[in-house]
Write a protein that holds these residues in place. Structure first.
Motif, mmCIF file in Angstrom:
data_model
loop_
_atom_site.group_PDB
_atom_site.id
_atom_site.type_symbol
_atom_site.label_atom_id
_atom_site.label_comp_id
_atom_site.label_asym_id
_atom_site.label_seq_id
_atom_site.Cartn_x
_atom_site.Cartn_y
_atom_site.Cartn_z
ATOM 1 N N LYS A 185 0.829 -1.212 0.000
ATOM 2 C CA LYS A 185 0.000 0.000 0.000
ATOM 3 C C LYS A 185 0.861 1.260 0.000
ATOM 4 N N LYS A 208 3.828 1.510 -1.283
ATOM 5 C CA LYS A 208 4.380 1.605 -2.642
ATOM 6 C C LYS A 208 3.362 2.183 -3.617
ATOM 7 N N ILE A 209 2.098 1.789 -3.469
ATOM 8 C CA ILE A 209 1.043 2.321 -4.338
ATOM 9 C C ILE A 209 0.926 3.831 -4.148
ATOM 10 N N PHE A 210 0.883 4.285 -2.899
ATOM 11 C CA PHE A 210 0.789 5.720 -2.645
ATOM 12 C C PHE A 210 2.028 6.450 -3.144
ATOM 13 N N SER A 256 3.923 5.603 -5.685
ATOM 14 C CA SER A 256 3.984 5.653 -7.146
ATOM 15 C C SER A 256 2.806 6.413 -7.768
ATOM 16 N N LYS A 257 1.613 6.268 -7.207
ATOM 17 C CA LYS A 257 0.428 6.890 -7.815
ATOM 18 C C LYS A 257 0.087 8.260 -7.244
ATOM 19 N N GLY A 258 0.632 8.574 -6.079
ATOM 20 C CA GLY A 258 0.317 9.864 -5.469
ATOM 21 C C GLY A 258 -1.176 10.013 -5.219
ATOM 22 N N HIS A 259 -1.703 11.167 -5.539
ATOM 23 C CA HIS A 259 -3.112 11.447 -5.273
ATOM 24 C C HIS A 259 -4.053 10.541 -6.056
ATOM 25 N N ASN A 260 -3.590 9.961 -7.144
ATOM 26 C CA ASN A 260 -4.434 9.041 -7.914
ATOM 27 C C ASN A 260 -4.741 7.761 -7.137
ATOM 28 N N ALA A 261 -3.993 7.496 -6.066
ATOM 29 C CA ALA A 261 -4.248 6.305 -5.247
ATOM 30 C C ALA A 261 -5.456 6.502 -4.338
ATOM 31 N N LYS A 286 -9.067 6.925 -3.737
ATOM 32 C CA LYS A 286 -10.296 6.679 -4.501
ATOM 33 C C LYS A 286 -11.527 7.280 -3.831
#
Length: 85
Positions: free
Chosen positions: A40, A42-44, A46-51, A53
């Motif tokens: 989780k 790593k997701i934040f 790499s994706k920043g605000h797009n993570a 939802k």
């Protein structure tokens, strides 16, 4: 007013209130849970605000991305300190 007070404090206070839906009572496998957290983060990273939802928080209602950033940091920091990690 409460959201501002919490987000402008340096850290979460010990025994801060938790939304009932977040309280975990089951025994979890530490390694599995640790790996889920790492994924989780790593997701934040790499994706920043797009993570993010859902911008609605159960206590605070609609939050900005910046508020979510601060809250996620404070929450993770709180639990890492809680478990001396």
């Amino acid at each position: 007013m409460l959201k501002s007070k919490i987000l402008n404090s340096p850290e979460f206070k010990k025994n801060s209130p938790t939304a009932p839906s977040f309280i975990r009572t089951e025994k979890d496998d530490f390694e599995t849970t640790k790996n889920e957290l790492i994924d989780k983060v790593k997701i934040f990273a790499s994706k920043g605000h797009n993570a993010i939802k859902n911008q609605n928080h159960p206590f605070f209602g609609k939050m900005t991305f910046e508020e979510w950033d601060k809250l996620h940091y404070m929450h993770l920091d709180h639990h890492l300190k809680q478990f001396n990690i």
